[in-house]
Design an enzyme around this catalytic site. Structure first.
Site, mmCIF file in Angstrom:
data_model
loop_
_atom_site.group_PDB
_atom_site.id
_atom_site.type_symbol
_atom_site.label_atom_id
_atom_site.label_comp_id
_atom_site.label_asym_id
_atom_site.label_seq_id
_atom_site.Cartn_x
_atom_site.Cartn_y
_atom_site.Cartn_z
ATOM 1 N N SER A 180 -5.377 23.304 -36.893
ATOM 2 C CA SER A 180 -5.886 22.148 -36.634
ATOM 3 C C SER A 180 -5.162 21.708 -35.173
ATOM 4 O O SER A 180 -5.320 22.095 -34.277
ATOM 5 C CB SER A 180 -5.449 21.429 -37.686
ATOM 6 N N ASP A 204 -9.588 26.446 -36.591
ATOM 7 C CA ASP A 204 -10.346 24.902 -36.675
ATOM 8 C C ASP A 204 -9.484 23.843 -35.869
ATOM 9 O O ASP A 204 -9.159 22.951 -36.469
ATOM 10 C CB ASP A 204 -10.711 24.553 -38.216
ATOM 11 N N HIS A 275 -12.289 22.269 -43.486
ATOM 12 C CA HIS A 275 -11.510 22.367 -42.519
ATOM 13 C C HIS A 275 -10.477 23.574 -42.595
ATOM 14 O O HIS A 275 -9.952 24.254 -41.995
ATOM 15 C CB HIS A 275 -10.627 21.024 -42.316
#
Length: 468
Positions: A180, A204, A275
């Protein structure tokens, strides 16, 4: 549900869980080290603005992380020279590659529980030093403030990398894995070293506040010798644009199979399941039980319509998720910003085979709907095709967990009802072929089929893998 509603739910979830976060866990003496927790009270009192520390795991201490810093390096050097064991030795080995794990935004201030799981998966796959970056104090609660600090985290990490270089580590031996927001932290570390670090894997990479950012401010292919990314939530928390040499968009990069599409089944499943799927898929790929292959294509829609079936841009070798050098790409220079698509299953090991289904029907008087089912043992894959009066040939991509030669049967069912009233469908041929094909099998085809409503048609395949 609208994006704004999802954001409100996330904020509510943050406030609730932050109330039950305990006091941060600190290492004492020779106990195993762990990442910290950050409490809401500490955040409000601004006791901690930014604090970066490092945990070391190797094959010698997979179950007991060590704190790692400049003193650890000096200690290692002294022990190598004097062979004294008065203090706990540092297991860092400058002759081995180093993998650096960088977590992302911590909405509740809780330490990421998956860091050690990822470290162990990496160590089972290769003999490396694993450094986990703990910046939980600076990564928690207010996302916009966290984004303001991510470059400072990268600067502090770069200081450690410089120190490791002085002790003999090579820039090209570093592999950063950023999750992330951690992916952009890793990207800025790469920027500080002029893109000379070996590899960055982005799981991601974060989208909010980065989708329109300049490449200097976000991850991009120039940040390392090779950058690969896995996208699983590009419509919410992830980024929707390519950021690496190769970008794997799982199931189109948005909605993942097995994740809740509604709030009611699970708060976790609705808020962050998509996610975090990139992380779980990557860890699963590390065990090497099956290959996760991406197919280059201009869009997910074209991929699903069977318009992209090969990897000619890579000279026939399709990129794979995992630790293979350059994701298995052998062409040089490695192409940049290549979008790759693949379908996955809903649970580990997530990998699946890709099949092109081609259905040819006689002209229809009315629209129709056909349900296609592939079966292998207790494994089933279903796909519905809507047939129109002006088209006779239909192509679609579907996935199934086993190879073409292991499929037991195929079933066609005329599911047309109120709006699809064709009572009988004459299927001239239905063909199934696997791609990318490694053994060049002939497609499985059945010809001249009549499918009536309420009377499903099925065909059993009798074959043995390797008999082609």
């Amino acid at each position: 549900m609208a994006r704004e509603h999802r954001a409100v739910l996330l904020c509510a979830f943050t406030v609730f869980t932050s109330l039950v976060v305990g006091v941060e866990e600190r290492q004492r003496g020779d106990e195993c080290a762990d990442l910290n927790n950050a409490t809401w009270q500490e955040y409000r009192q601004q006791r901690f603005k930014l604090q970066v520390q490092y945990l070391l795991l190797t094959r010698r201490n997979m179950d007991c992380a060590q704190m790692f810093n400049q003193e650890s390096l000096s200690e290692t050097q002294q022990q190598q020279q004097q062979q004294q064991q008065q203090q706990q030795p540092s297991y860092f080995n400058v002759s081995r590659p180093t993998t650096v794990i960088v977590h992302g935004y911590r909405v509740t201030g809780r330490k990421p529980s998956w860091v050690k799981q990822l470290a162990r998966a990496l160590l089972r796959a290769q003999d490396v030093n694993v450094l986990a970056v703990d910046w939980v104090y600076g990564a928690s609660f207010a996302y916009n403030l966290v984004v303001e600090d991510y470059k400072e985290v990268a600067v502090q990490i770069s200081i450690l990398i410089n120190q490791l270089q002085q002790h003999g580590c090579k820039l090209e031996s570093f592999h950063f894995i950023g999750i992330s927001l951690g992916a952009h932290v890793a990207g800025f570390v790469g920027t500080l070293f002029d893109g000379k670090i070996g590899r960055i894997t982005a799981l991601d990479p974060a989208g909010p506040m980065f989708k329109g950012a300049d490449t200097f401010d976000r991850l991009d292919p120039s940040d390392a010798l090779f950058v690969d990314a896995i996208h699983t939530d590009s419509d919410y928390f992830g980024i929707s644009i390519p950021v690496g040499h190769v970008d794997f968009f799982l199931n189109g990069g948005k909605d993942q199979t097995g994740c809740a599409r509604s709030l009611f089944p699970s708060m976790y499943g609705y808020v962050i399941c998509d996610h975090m799927r990139a992380l779980h898929v990557y860890m699963s790929a590390l065990n090497g039980s099956c290959a996760m292959v991406g197919i280059p294509c201009s869009s997910y829609e074209d991929f699903l319509k069977g318009r992209c079936l090969d990897c000619d841009v890579f000279k026939g070798t399709c990129p794979t998720i995992g630790l293979s050098a350059n994701s298995g790409i052998v062409v040089s220079p490695v192409p940049r910003e290549q979008q790759l698509f693949l379908l996955t299953t809903s649970s580990p090991p997530f990998c699946s085979r890709h099949f092109l289904l081609q259905l040819e029907v006689s002209p229809l008087d009315k629209s129709a709907e056909v349900e296609v089912t592939l079966t292998t043992g207790n494994l089933r894959t279903e796909r519905r095709l809507r047939l129109q009066t002006d088209t006779t040939v239909y192509r679609t991509v579907l996935s199934h967990p086993v190879a073409l030669c292991e499929i037991d049967s195929i079933k066609l069912k005329n599911t047309g009802a109120r709006f699809y009233r064709q009572s009988e469908i004459h299927v001239r041929s239905v063909c199934l072929s696997e791609f990318p094909s490694l053994r060049r099998e002939e497609p499985l085809c059945v010809n001249n089929i009549h499918v009536r409503r309420g009377a499903p048609w099925s065909h059993d395949f009798v074959q043995v893998c390797g008999s082609f």
